[in-house]
Design a protein around this motif. Structure first.
Motif, PDB file in Angstrom:
ATOM      1  N   PRO A 297     -17.065  37.358 -29.435  1.00 56.19           N
ATOM      2  CA  PRO A 297     -15.666  37.543 -29.851  1.00 56.19           C
ATOM      3  C   PRO A 297     -14.678  37.521 -28.684  1.00 56.19           C
ATOM      4  O   PRO A 297     -13.550  37.049 -28.836  1.00 56.19           O
ATOM      5  N   LYS A 298     -15.102  38.016 -27.538  1.00 60.83           N
ATOM      6  CA  LYS A 298     -14.215  37.997 -26.365  1.00 60.83           C
ATOM      7  C   LYS A 298     -13.965  36.552 -25.900  1.00 60.83           C
ATOM      8  O   LYS A 298     -12.841  36.198 -25.509  1.00 60.83           O
ATOM      9  N   LEU A 299     -15.013  35.726 -25.949  1.00 63.52           N
ATOM     10  CA  LEU A 299     -14.847  34.310 -25.607  1.00 63.52           C
ATOM     11  C   LEU A 299     -13.895  33.625 -26.581  1.00 63.52           C
ATOM     12  O   LEU A 299     -13.035  32.841 -26.184  1.00 63.52           O
ATOM     13  N   VAL A 300     -14.071  33.927 -27.854  1.00 65.61           N
ATOM     14  CA  VAL A 300     -13.196  33.353 -28.885  1.00 65.61           C
ATOM     15  C   VAL A 300     -11.751  33.795 -28.651  1.00 65.61           C
ATOM     16  O   VAL A 300     -10.821  32.986 -28.719  1.00 65.61           O
ATOM     17  N   ALA A 301     -11.567  35.085 -28.351  1.00 62.17           N
ATOM     18  CA  ALA A 301     -10.211  35.612 -28.082  1.00 62.17           C
ATOM     19  C   ALA A 301      -9.554  34.886 -26.922  1.00 62.17           C
ATOM     20  O   ALA A 301      -8.341  34.668 -26.915  1.00 62.17           O
ATOM     21  N   ALA A 302     -10.352  34.498 -25.942  1.00 70.17           N
ATOM     22  CA  ALA A 302      -9.823  33.811 -24.760  1.00 70.17           C
ATOM     23  C   ALA A 302      -9.493  32.349 -25.042  1.00 70.17           C
ATOM     24  O   ALA A 302      -8.528  31.807 -24.491  1.00 70.17           O
ATOM     25  N   GLU A 303     -10.298  31.714 -25.908  1.00 67.31           N
ATOM     26  CA  GLU A 303     -10.248  30.255 -26.031  1.00 67.31           C
ATOM     27  C   GLU A 303      -9.490  29.714 -27.240  1.00 67.31           C
ATOM     28  O   GLU A 303      -8.992  28.591 -27.200  1.00 67.31           O
TER      29      GLU A 303
END
Length: 257
Positions: A189-195
């Motif tokens: 989810p953190k990667l998704v939030a960033a990308e």
């Protein structure tokens, strides 16, 4: 936080709020929560969601059958959803989808009623809200097969990859993140939030579930959506006010508010 927040997914009709529902809802104004979208999970909760939306001007509803309960679905219930969805406080069909983690309903039955409810959303020109647990490929394939130029909606509490998120966005969908983005060990989810492009991002609590840090383990409430916004802001290196502003704009654009 000066900007108002929108919780794009919360179950305020849940029995865990039976003792203090009015207090929880009335406290939202002081906690800068401007709108809550309350989806149904079956016929009873869909009716309850509509009743709540009719009582409170800042609560909206979605109606539909969660994959867990698809074994109980039939054409009569679909017709009731069709009528409920004509209420002007109903913004979407949902939450619908597939759940291969619990398998509470047979997978073929889940897939059948997911399709049928997508078609209902298309018929009524409404967005739909997707629950996807351990079923990314089947979810995507069904959504792609049922896609038209007007199809739109939300991947709620998104748990898939960045690459898959991009494919859902191409289909006209928004990616909503909730409490898990705040969990220390929640890398995806953190990667998704960033990308994910910020013009395709929404925030939610999924109350009373998935409570964000630092309240994990307690009942979730829509007021905690600010912690989701703050974590996304930290990850993206922007202000929480910017996250609130942009996700509000996205929600209003999707639902023509």
């Amino acid at each position: 936080m000066e900007n108002k927040l929108i919780d794009s997914h919360a179950h305020l009709d849940d029995e865990s709020f039976d003792e203090d529902r009015e207090e929880v809802i009335e406290s939202l104004v002081d906690n800068h929560v401007e709108i809550v979208l309350n989806p149904g999970a079956d016929l009873k909760t869909s009716r309850n969601a509509v009743a709540l939306a009719e009582k409170y001007p800042f609560i909206y509803a979605a109606v539909g059958c969660h994959p867990h309960d698809s074994k109980y679905m039939n054409d009569d219930i679909m017709n009731i959803f069709r009528e409920l969805a004509k209420n002007n406080k109903v913004l979407a069909i949902g939450e619908i989808g597939l759940d291969y983690y619990y398998d509470n309903s047979d997978r073929d039955v889940q897939r059948t009623w997911f399709r049928e409810q997508i078609r209902l959303a298309r018929e009524l020109d409404l967005p739909y809200i997707v629950h996807d647990r351990d079923a990314h490929e089947d979810i995507f394939n069904i959504m792609k097969e049922e896609h038209t130029s007007s199809t739109r909606g939300i991947l709620h509490c998104y748990s898939g990859s960045v690459e898959m998120a991009r494919e859902f966005i191409k289909l006209g969908f928004y990616i909503s993140l909730g409490g898990p983005v705040t969990f220390k060990k929640s890398k995806t989810p953190k990667l998704v939030a960033a990308e994910v492009p910020i013009d395709r991002l929404l925030i939610e609590t999924d109350s009373p579930y998935l409570t964000p840090e630092p309240f994990r383990g307690k009942r979730n409430e829509p007021k905690y959506v600010s912690y989701v916004a703050s974590e996304i802001a930290r990850i993206r290196e922007i202000t929480a006010e910017e996250v609130a502003l942009r996700t509000n704009q996205n929600f209003r654009r999707l639902f023509n508010l």
